[in-house]
Design an enzyme around this catalytic site. Structure first.
Site, PDB file in Angstrom:
ATOM      1  N   HIS A   1       0.815  -1.213   0.000  1.00 46.46           N
ATOM      2  CA  HIS A   1       0.000   0.000   0.000  1.00 46.46           C
ATOM      3  C   HIS A   1       0.850   1.266   0.000  1.00 46.46           C
ATOM      4  O   HIS A   1       0.326   2.376   0.118  1.00 46.46           O
ATOM      5  CB  HIS A   1      -0.911  -0.044   1.239  1.00 46.46           C
ATOM      6  CG  HIS A   1      -2.088   0.857   1.183  1.00 46.46           C
ATOM      7  ND1 HIS A   1      -2.338   1.829   2.128  1.00 46.46           N
ATOM      8  CD2 HIS A   1      -3.107   0.947   0.289  1.00 46.46           C
ATOM      9  CE1 HIS A   1      -3.453   2.473   1.827  1.00 46.46           C
ATOM     10  NE2 HIS A   1      -3.943   1.961   0.721  1.00 46.46           N
TER      11      HIS A   1
ATOM     12  N   LYS B   1       3.253   4.442  -1.139  1.00 51.46           N
ATOM     13  CA  LYS B   1       3.279   5.411  -2.242  1.00 51.46           C
ATOM     14  C   LYS B   1       4.549   6.237  -2.083  1.00 51.46           C
ATOM     15  O   LYS B   1       4.572   7.229  -1.360  1.00 51.46           O
ATOM     16  CB  LYS B   1       2.053   6.325  -2.222  1.00 51.46           C
ATOM     17  CG  LYS B   1       0.733   5.565  -2.422  1.00 51.46           C
ATOM     18  CD  LYS B   1      -0.094   5.594  -1.178  1.00 51.46           C
ATOM     19  CE  LYS B   1      -1.444   4.949  -1.431  1.00 51.46           C
ATOM     20  NZ  LYS B   1      -1.921   4.203  -0.281  1.00 51.46           N
TER      21      LYS B   1
ATOM     22  N   ASP C   1      17.275  10.775  -6.975  1.00 54.65           N
ATOM     23  CA  ASP C   1      18.677  11.171  -6.747  1.00 54.65           C
ATOM     24  C   ASP C   1      19.025  11.372  -5.274  1.00 54.65           C
ATOM     25  O   ASP C   1      20.017  12.050  -4.967  1.00 54.65           O
ATOM     26  CB  ASP C   1      19.005  12.456  -7.518  1.00 54.65           C
ATOM     27  CG  ASP C   1      19.013  12.247  -9.024  1.00 54.65           C
ATOM     28  OD1 ASP C   1      19.048  11.084  -9.456  1.00 54.65           O
ATOM     29  OD2 ASP C   1      18.978  13.247  -9.761  1.00 54.65           O
TER      30      ASP C   1
ATOM     31  N   HIS D   1      -9.401  11.088   1.732  1.00 51.83           N
ATOM     32  CA  HIS D   1      -8.503   9.933   1.671  1.00 51.83           C
ATOM     33  C   HIS D   1      -7.228  10.160   2.483  1.00 51.83           C
ATOM     34  O   HIS D   1      -6.337   9.318   2.507  1.00 51.83           O
ATOM     35  CB  HIS D   1      -8.153   9.648   0.200  1.00 51.83           C
ATOM     36  CG  HIS D   1      -7.490   8.323  -0.031  1.00 51.83           C
ATOM     37  ND1 HIS D   1      -6.158   8.212  -0.390  1.00 51.83           N
ATOM     38  CD2 HIS D   1      -7.973   7.055   0.030  1.00 51.83           C
ATOM     39  CE1 HIS D   1      -5.852   6.932  -0.541  1.00 51.83           C
ATOM     40  NE2 HIS D   1      -6.924   6.206  -0.290  1.00 51.83           N
TER      41      HIS D   1
ATOM     42  N   LYS E   1      -4.509  10.364   5.399  1.00 51.30           N
ATOM     43  CA  LYS E   1      -4.184   9.506   6.544  1.00 51.30           C
ATOM     44  C   LYS E   1      -3.236  10.298   7.441  1.00 51.30           C
ATOM     45  O   LYS E   1      -2.008  10.225   7.303  1.00 51.30           O
ATOM     46  CB  LYS E   1      -3.495   8.223   6.081  1.00 51.30           C
ATOM     47  CG  LYS E   1      -4.285   7.402   5.044  1.00 51.30           C
ATOM     48  CD  LYS E   1      -3.736   7.631   3.670  1.00 51.30           C
ATOM     49  CE  LYS E   1      -4.152   6.611   2.641  1.00 51.30           C
ATOM     50  NZ  LYS E   1      -5.442   6.055   2.657  1.00 51.30           N
TER      51      LYS E   1
ATOM     52  N   ASP F   1      -1.335  18.342  19.733  1.00 47.96           N
ATOM     53  CA  ASP F   1      -0.756  19.421  20.544  1.00 47.96           C
ATOM     54  C   ASP F   1       0.107  20.399  19.749  1.00 47.96           C
ATOM     55  O   ASP F   1       1.066  20.971  20.288  1.00 47.96           O
ATOM     56  CB  ASP F   1       0.077  18.826  21.692  1.00 47.96           C
ATOM     57  CG  ASP F   1      -0.776  18.058  22.690  1.00 47.96           C
ATOM     58  OD1 ASP F   1      -2.014  18.236  22.670  1.00 47.96           O
ATOM     59  OD2 ASP F   1      -0.215  17.287  23.479  1.00 47.96           O
TER      60      ASP F   1
END
Length: 476
Positions: free
Chosen positions: A212, A214, A219, A394, A396, A401
């Site tokens: 999952h 991404k 470089d 979508h 996450k 604080d």
């Protein structure tokens, strides 16, 4: 026919015995599988073969675990150590736990930008790809051969023709790149691999374990990590979804080393090869004079079914328990296990301002029902729940604080914590955390607040759906 049915029942009984006495799963998961195998004997048999085998899981990951431990020796030679700044000092126990759990290096010489919109993100990614001189390493769950997907593939193919090392790793289920586009990339000199390929796309005994992540690294100068996949729908071009709200990071600095290490470990596993690398080519020297001047504490934390510890979940847990004033969470799928749910409730009961934002229009109805099944308990504890109505949420993210936050690929659900391969960046910095808070409050303007009064007015169908899906939520 009767013999076949009897055989299926017998096999189901064997599976149930295996689940209870051999695999020793947690009680929630055990009961969920027993219910499925008991009341859906034939369908349950098929579902268990594809999604439920821990024995197959051990066999699948035995080599990967050994490889990761061996190859980590390469990466450890580039570990660096810092004195903690004031913000990071508050979270030294979290930093130490992340290191002990995942060999996650705490770094300070970093520069981090946030992206909340796919248009600007993809534009920046293509621009950085076009500037590549040595290598491009890309690892994505979903990669489509649509308009934006082709643009990125064309950029990768162009750089491969120029002699730049291009490695593209995709998940076997999420990938939908056309063969002709893959062939063009390979013909130009690029490398393409599929993580956990099966007999065919949806017939795969490892279908339950998805990559999952991404990740894009160029470089060792810049890297991208977050929630956006590659496809036109993330640009808001899918009329059934509308606006796509997500969060992604652009990273410069020493935090890239652990992300690069994660990619190389995944690549070598998918490539079924040893990790033979030039450290100077792929990793940043901690003593380089080209590092960012900013002091932004960060750790890359990865988790997956090849580890017994649930590293990202543990990191979330520590953030929740350490929150003193406020805790803001965004997740498209909300399926907490009992300890996580109780941690959120206790934070709210302790006077922490707990706000949880979820999609108002979930892409899977049953996932919405599962999330709803936790609402009453949280609302009664004083937590606040908001449903995002402007398209699909979508992102996450978790921020606490005004001083610590995490962005990445892991949803706040059992699947992300224990079954998927995930990566998050934990950021110990007030400025970044406040930017995350500002975006959270912008999103609140297009949310509907869930109250106990409004929640009790939901339909009978929703109540039934919640009750049924909650029983199998440990498998989701």
């Amino acid at each position: 026919m009767h013999l076949f049915i009897n055989m299926i029942f017998l096999i189901n009984i064997v599976f149930i015995i295996s689940i209870i006495f051999i695999e020793r799963r947690n009680p929630q998961t055990t009961w969920a599988w027993i219910l499925i195998l008991t009341f859906l004997p034939i369908l349950g048999f098929i579902i268990y073969i594809l999604f439920g085998q821990n024995i197959t899981r051990e066999k699948n990951f035995k080599r990967k675990i050994l490889d990761d431990k061996t190859k980590q020796k390469y990466l450890n030679s580039f570990k660096s150590h810092y004195k903690l700044d004031n913000i990071s000092l508050k979270y030294k126990d979290l930093i130490m736990m992340n290191f002990n759990n995942d060999n996650s290096t705490y770094t300070q010489r970093n520069d981090i930008d946030l992206y909340f919109d796919a248009n600007s993100l993809f534009e920046e990614m293509i621009d950085e790809i076009n500037k590549a001189e040595k290598f491009i390493h890309m690892e994505f769950y979903i990669f489509k051969s649509d308009e934006i997907g082709k643009k990125i593939l064309q950029a990768l193919t162009k750089k491969a023709k120029e002699g730049v090392e291009v490695k593209l790793l995709v998940d076997s289920i999420g990938n939908s790149i056309h063969k002709k586009d893959i062939d063009k990339l390979k013909a130009a000199g690029g490398d393409f691999k599929i993580f956990f390929p099966g007999f065919c796309k949806y017939i795969n005994l490892r279908i339950n374990y998805r990559n999952h992540r991404k990740i894009l690294i160029i470089d060792s100068k810049v890297a991208f990590l977050g929630g956006f996949n590659i496809g036109d729908e993330y640009l808001g071009k899918d009329k059934n979804i509308g606006h796509w709200r997500d969060t992604h990071t652009k990273i410069k600095g020493l935090a890239i080393n652990d992300l690069e290490g994660r990619f190389l470990l995944d690549w070598s596993y998918a490539n079924e090869s040893d990790l033979d690398i030039d450290l100077k080519k792929y990793f940043i020297n901690p003593h380089s004079t080209d590092l960012p001047k900013k002091i932004i504490g960060a750790q890359i934390v990865s988790s997956g079914p090849d580890h017994t510890e649930q590293q990202i979940k543990n990191g979330y847990f520590k953030i929740i328990n350490s929150a003193k004033k406020n805790l803001f969470i965004q997740t498209p799928y909300f399926v907490p296990d009992e300890p996580m749910l109780e941690a959120l409730r206790l934070a709210a009961l302790s006077g922490v301002d707990v706000k949880i934002m979820l999609p108002g229009n979930p892409d899977h109805k049953f996932m919405g029902w599962i999330a709803n099944s936790y609402f009453e308990s949280l609302l009664n504890a004083g937590a606040k729940i908001y449903l995002y109505e402007k398209g699909f949420l979508h992102a996450k993210t978790i921020v606490a604080d005004s001083s610590i936050c995490s962005v990445g690929t892991a949803n706040m659900d059992i699947r992300s914590f224990s079954l998927n391969f995930e990566s998050n960046i934990f950021i110990y910095n007030e400025a970044i955390s406040k930017s995350m808070e500002e975006q959270f409050f912008k999103d609140l303007k297009v949310c509907t607040k869930v109250t106990l009064e409004s929640f009790e007015k939901r339909s009978i169908i929703s109540r039934i759906g919640e009750s049924i899906t909650r029983l199998v939520s440990p498998l989701m």
